[in-house]
Each structure stands twice: as C-alpha cells, then as structure tokens.
Design a protein around this motif. Sequence first.
Motif, PDB file in Angstrom:
ATOM      1  N   GLY A 176       0.801  -1.219   0.000  1.00  0.00           N
ATOM      2  CA  GLY A 176       0.000   0.000   0.000  1.00  0.00           C
ATOM      3  C   GLY A 176       0.832   1.265   0.000  1.00  0.00           C
ATOM      4  N   ARG A 177       2.064   1.159  -0.474  1.00  0.00           N
ATOM      5  CA  ARG A 177       2.994   2.283  -0.467  1.00  0.00           C
ATOM      6  C   ARG A 177       2.429   3.495  -1.205  1.00  0.00           C
ATOM      7  N   LEU A 178       1.826   3.279  -2.349  1.00  0.00           N
ATOM      8  CA  LEU A 178       1.314   4.385  -3.152  1.00  0.00           C
ATOM      9  C   LEU A 178       0.224   5.148  -2.408  1.00  0.00           C
ATOM     10  N   TRP A 179      -0.692   4.431  -1.776  1.00  0.00           N
ATOM     11  CA  TRP A 179      -1.797   5.091  -1.076  1.00  0.00           C
ATOM     12  C   TRP A 179      -1.297   5.823   0.168  1.00  0.00           C
ATOM     13  N   ILE A 180      -0.287   5.283   0.805  1.00  0.00           N
ATOM     14  CA  ILE A 180       0.290   5.978   1.958  1.00  0.00           C
ATOM     15  C   ILE A 180       0.917   7.298   1.525  1.00  0.00           C
ATOM     16  N   LEU A 181       1.604   7.285   0.379  1.00  0.00           N
ATOM     17  CA  LEU A 181       2.192   8.513  -0.140  1.00  0.00           C
ATOM     18  C   LEU A 181       1.120   9.522  -0.532  1.00  0.00           C
ATOM     19  N   VAL A 182      -0.008   9.030  -1.043  1.00  0.00           N
ATOM     20  CA  VAL A 182      -1.119   9.924  -1.377  1.00  0.00           C
ATOM     21  C   VAL A 182      -1.636  10.612  -0.115  1.00  0.00           C
ATOM     22  N   VAL A 183      -1.710   9.876   0.985  1.00  0.00           N
ATOM     23  CA  VAL A 183      -2.151  10.458   2.251  1.00  0.00           C
ATOM     24  C   VAL A 183      -1.189  11.551   2.704  1.00  0.00           C
ATOM     25  N   PHE A 184       0.114  11.287   2.605  1.00  0.00           N
ATOM     26  CA  PHE A 184       1.106  12.298   2.973  1.00  0.00           C
ATOM     27  C   PHE A 184       1.005  13.523   2.061  1.00  0.00           C
ATOM     28  N   LEU A 185       0.746  13.285   0.782  1.00  0.00           N
ATOM     29  CA  LEU A 185       0.609  14.398  -0.153  1.00  0.00           C
ATOM     30  C   LEU A 185      -0.606  15.247   0.182  1.00  0.00           C
ATOM     31  N   ILE A 186      -1.715  14.603   0.511  1.00  0.00           N
ATOM     32  CA  ILE A 186      -2.924  15.342   0.895  1.00  0.00           C
ATOM     33  C   ILE A 186      -2.683  16.134   2.172  1.00  0.00           C
ATOM     34  N   ALA A 187      -1.949  15.537   3.110  1.00  0.00           N
ATOM     35  CA  ALA A 187      -1.639  16.234   4.361  1.00  0.00           C
ATOM     36  C   ALA A 187      -0.864  17.521   4.107  1.00  0.00           C
ATOM     37  N   ASN A 188      -0.033  17.519   3.061  1.00  0.00           N
ATOM     38  CA  ASN A 188       0.735  18.724   2.742  1.00  0.00           C
ATOM     39  C   ASN A 188      -0.110  19.810   2.096  1.00  0.00           C
ATOM     40  N   THR A 189      -1.246  19.448   1.537  1.00  0.00           N
ATOM     41  CA  THR A 189      -2.084  20.428   0.846  1.00  0.00           C
ATOM     42  C   THR A 189      -3.157  21.026   1.740  1.00  0.00           C
ATOM     43  N   LEU A 190      -3.357  20.481   2.936  1.00  0.00           N
ATOM     44  CA  LEU A 190      -4.394  20.997   3.818  1.00  0.00           C
ATOM     45  C   LEU A 190      -3.980  22.353   4.385  1.00  0.00           C
ATOM     46  N   PRO A 191      -4.841  23.354   4.299  1.00  0.00           N
ATOM     47  CA  PRO A 191      -4.517  24.654   4.897  1.00  0.00           C
ATOM     48  C   PRO A 191      -4.589  24.588   6.412  1.00  0.00           C
ATOM     49  N   GLN A 192      -3.788  25.417   7.071  1.00  0.00           N
ATOM     50  CA  GLN A 192      -3.773  25.408   8.529  1.00  0.00           C
ATOM     51  C   GLN A 192      -5.103  25.853   9.117  1.00  0.00           C
ATOM     52  N   GLU A 193      -5.843  26.674   8.378  1.00  0.00           N
ATOM     53  CA  GLU A 193      -7.151  27.110   8.867  1.00  0.00           C
ATOM     54  C   GLU A 193      -8.099  25.935   9.057  1.00  0.00           C
TER      55      GLU A 193
END
Length: 270
Positions: free
Chosen positions: A97-114
Amino acid sequence: MRRHAVLWSFAALAALMLVPFGVVALNAVKTPAEYATDGPLSLPDGVSVTGIVDFWERVDFGEKLFNSFVISGSVAVLAVVVSVLNAYALGIGRVRGRLWILVVFLIANTLPQEALVYPLYFLTNKVGLYDTKTAVVVIFTVIQAAFGTYLLTSTLGGFPRELLEAARVDGANKWQTLVRVVVPVSRPTLGVLFVFFFIWTWNEFFLPLVLLISNDNQTVPVALGVLQGQRMMDATMTSASALLGVIPAIAFFLIFQRALTRGITAGAVK
C-alpha cells in the motif's frame, strides 16, 4: 561575455532583494524624531539603539528567542528522524500500500492550517497540552515530516541496491543498514531538510498564535504580531522588531549554508 552578463544580472537581482532589508535596518537605528522629520529613506545622523532596546525589554525578546529556538530546533530534528524512518520503510522496504500511503502524505501537505486549527485546538485541550511548547513541537513535527516523508521516499526509492546487498552480505540487519549505510549516504539531503524545517517552523505564525496564548510560551513571530496588533510601537520600534525577528533565521541559514549547498549539489549530480 554572456557569463559576465548573467553574473551581473544575479548581482543586481540580489541587491534589489536586499533593498527592503536595508531600509528596515536603516530605520531601526533612527530616533523617532529623525524618522518623523526626514522620512524612512533618509540616512540617520547617528546610530541609535533605543528602538531595539525598548522593543527587547517590552516583549522580553530573549525569552521569545529561546522559545523559537527550542520549538524550531526540536521540530527540525524530530521531523528529519521521522521522515527518514518513514521513507526507509516506504522507499526501500516497499511496504504494501505504499502508493496510497504517499497519497495520504501528499494530501496532508495540501491541507490549509485554517482547516486544522479547530481540531488541533480541541485535541490539545482534551489531552492537557494546550498552551504548551510540547503541543506545537508535536504538531509541526507531524506536518513537516509529512513533506519530508514524501520527498525522501522518492529519493530512497532510487537508492543503490548494491550498497544494500553489500550491507546484507556483511551481516547488517535493517536497523544497522539504515544507520550505517542509508543515513550517511543521504546526509546532504537530510541537511537540506533540517535547514528548511527549522526556517519554516521559525516563521510559523497562525498555529502558534492559537495554541500558545501565554506570554511565557510565545514565539518571536507571535510576539511581533501581537505587539503590532496592539499598536504599541512607533515606526522605528516596528523596524527594530522586524530586524530582530529576521536576523536569527538569516544567521541560522548562513551557518548551515554549506550543508544546504552540498545537498543541492548532490541532488543535481545525482
């Protein structure tokens, strides 16, 4: 001729970028009377540190400086360690599931702090960590490590398999391979991440503003923002505060400039 033209262009661009910093430094050593009489672009008659001293004493800048160094340094170290461990499992270990884990990390980087501020406020309040430096360190370690994991996974995905096989033949286990082979080879990249994590955390304002409400726990950017919001400073003290706020980050960058240069050069050569 073309090379000289490029160098002159870079020099002119660098000088242009330093103009705002120069204006701030110029106004920081003026007296309020000089600023009111001659304006922000005039040269001072002498060097006055009154604005710098007044600001330092008013916000207890030494304490805010210590808080920022503790938080930024802790986050930089911990985020690099977490990033290496995650990337070692994802990039070299090739977990399922390496690809999906990386997708989760990528989404985490795009979330605004607000979008994160209320859940983080609620969570830190529930576990008794609200208004503590520990909470900010943990939160920013996770945030920075998400980016570090995403970056290092792609880097370690192309790690030379010959070195891993040689370590395995020599009897090294996975932990020894990580510490003695992967980390030394990846040190330039880790140095770049460390510098970026420190500076990014140092400049953070919104989450520390919400999570650190006590004066004793505030960081440098929060102290600057709160004091300016209260309209308690004149123009020279405002310039002094901006100068004091940016000098530590610049000094840190210059100290670790060699590590940053080595990391960028290593990436380019690779």
